[in-house]
Design a protein around this motif. Structure first.
Motif, PDB file in Angstrom:
ATOM      1  N   ARG A 137       0.868  -1.184   0.000  1.00  0.00           N
ATOM      2  CA  ARG A 137       0.000   0.000   0.000  1.00  0.00           C
ATOM      3  C   ARG A 137       0.899   1.225   0.000  1.00  0.00           C
ATOM      4  O   ARG A 137       1.666   1.441   0.942  1.00  0.00           O
ATOM      5  N   PHE A 181       0.742   3.890   3.112  1.00  0.00           N
ATOM      6  CA  PHE A 181       1.458   3.633   4.352  1.00  0.00           C
ATOM      7  C   PHE A 181       2.970   3.793   4.200  1.00  0.00           C
ATOM      8  O   PHE A 181       3.695   3.782   5.207  1.00  0.00           O
ATOM      9  N   PRO A 191      -0.453  -1.206   9.607  1.00  0.00           N
ATOM     10  CA  PRO A 191       0.589  -1.201   8.564  1.00  0.00           C
ATOM     11  C   PRO A 191       1.541  -2.386   8.736  1.00  0.00           C
ATOM     12  O   PRO A 191       1.983  -2.685   9.854  1.00  0.00           O
TER      13      PRO A 191
END
Length: 476
Positions: free
Chosen positions: A44, A47, A125
């Motif tokens: 991602r 993050f 995360p």
């Protein structure tokens, strides 16, 4: 991106290594940083910003601390360190524990987070526990004077984001790698040894951990497991977790060697331990050392009497359990190990030897893994109930048909490898011996190379026929 995936093995890694070795030496930390950010952003990209901000925060506060130390302003240095550590812990607290605290508080009030007006959950995360701990160790080491030189931002950022260990460790300390960022050894022998170590780790993951995982899932997903299923499932998870995590560590260490780094070992045949005290010297070594140096010793260690020592052991292990995940099952697991560490210190069992000590330790570890694996405390209780026979001793027909020959063979092979591992380690395929000058000699022979090549081919073939299976420690 997962190490045990085709996209990493056949696209990312070869292209990264090609660019890394074509780049001049002075640019390689920059290449490593760029590659690590790409690796992390593959999951991602949003993050990635949190990782960068944490890096900038830690580097800036570290510089402020060091500047204060140079001028002799110890009070300001302590303040800068406290601010830096608090900021890092705040990141961990918000992103990892906010949901846990809200859920627990709502439970105490007999309501739900939604009823309290909390209608959202914070996504965890990947790797946050590892890079936050590395950031904290850098700040504390700077204050202590153990990291006495200002690293360049590129070198420091590359250390925090180092993709071989970014997601699941081992937990590194900058002071141990500072010299390697300034000068790294690159040789064909070291690269080859690293590649062998990587493929041994891949085989642990794909051929052992993933193969016994269905047995563990079968037991832990059963609401009322009978004794045979509960014990087999617990044993399967005990082996799955070990080969999954130690396999990742082998792969991380191997990747580091391929780039000229030498990371610390993270496992040392932990299932050969004769006590829980010894187990924590062999299991997840980088976490054990971190907890000792940055938590256990600062809160008093064993310097303030026996009673305080037992309390400190419990505190450290409960917090260590909570580090693994935001759930009461991890707290229970940490308390279980903390209690045994204290009991062994009190009774002298920490120095026990012999087969009975090995069996006792393995039983304690296995029972702890049940809580570690269970989704809730209720699920853990169900597994324990099954293990003591409260759900009977029969195996339901549908479960019996679910257990394939492949699962049984995988369990048997995993047990065999775990039993023989201490001897296999002495006959390591790639043998390193530190010399008096601090260099390492790599002893490679044709037979081990051929054996590792065969293992690598089996692992890759197996990988091609199964879906991607994330490493278990990604969730921590």
């Amino acid at each position: 991106m997962v190490f045990s995936s085709e996209i990493f093995l056949f696209l990312f890694l070869p292209n990264f290594l090609l660019i890394y070795y074509l780049a001049p030496m002075r640019w390689r930390s920059g290449v490593l940083l760029a590659g690590s950010y790409l690796f992390y952003a593959w999951w991602r990209i949003d993050f990635l910003g949190l990782l960068v901000l944490t890096t900038v925060w830690t580097w800036a506060l570290g510089r402020a601390t060091r500047a204060s130390l140079r001028t002799g302003n110890l009070r300001r240095a302590k303040t800068m360190t406290a601010i830096g550590v608090t900021g890092c812990l705040s990141v961990l607290g918000v992103f990892k524990y906010f949901n846990f605290f809200v859920d627990s508080f709502a439970g105490l009030l007999g309501t739900t987070p939604e009823a309290m007006g909390v209608h959202w959950q914070i996504l965890l995360p990947i790797g946050i526990s590892f890079y936050v701990f590395q950031s904290i160790s850098y700040l504390v080491d700077t204050y202590r004077g153990d990291a006495d030189e200002d690293p360049s931002f590129i070198d420091f950022a590359a250390f925090i984001a180092l993709f071989p260990q970014l997601i699941a460790g081992p937990i590194l300390r900058y002071k141990d790698l500072a010299d390697q960022f300034r000068h790294r050894e690159h040789s064909l022998d070291l690269f080859t040894a690293g590649m062998q170590r990587f493929f041994i780790g891949l085989a642990k993951k794909v051929l052992l951990a993933d193969a016994v995982a269905p047995l563990a899932d079968l037991a832990f997903q059963n609401p009322d497991p009978t004794a045979p299923i509960a014990w087999v499932g617990a044993l399967a998870y005990m082996l799955q977790l070990y080969f999954d995590f130690s396999g990742y560590s082998d792969m991380a260490i191997g990747l580091g060697m391929m780039m000229g780094f030498r990371f610390i070992e993270n496992f040392d045949t932990p299932y050969a331990s004769r006590s829980i005290t010894e187990f924590w010297k062999r299991w997840h070594i980088s976490l054990s050392v971190w907890l000792r140096d940055y938590l256990y010793i600062p809160i008093g260690g064993n310097r303030k009497g026996a009673a305080r020592t037992y309390v400190n052991l419990m505190v450290v292990m409960v917090l260590g359990g909570l580090w693994h995940g935001s759930a009461w099952t991890y707290v229970l697991w940490g308390a279980w190990h903390g209690g045994w560490l204290a009991a062994e210190r009190w009774t002298g069992l920490a120095r026990a030897t012999g087969t009975w000590a090995l069996g006792r330790t393995l039983l304690i570890v296995l029972l702890g893994w049940v809580a570690f694996r269970a989704a809730t405390l209720g699920d853990a209780v169900d597994m324990y109930a099954g293990m003591i026979g409260l759900n009977g001793f029969d195996i339901a027909q549908d479960i019996r048909f679910s257990i394939t020959r492949e699962m049984s063979a995988a369990l048997g092979l995993s047990i065999l490898v775990a039993v023989l591992e201490p001897k296999l380690k002495k006959l390591s395929f790639t043998h390193f011996q530190p010399q008096s000058g601090g260099t390492m000699t790599v002893v490679n022979t044709l037979v081990p190379t051929l054996v590792v090549t065969a293992i690598a081919m089996l692992a890759i073939l197996r990988l091609a026929e199964q879906s991607v299976s994330p490493f278990l420690y990604f969730q921590f």
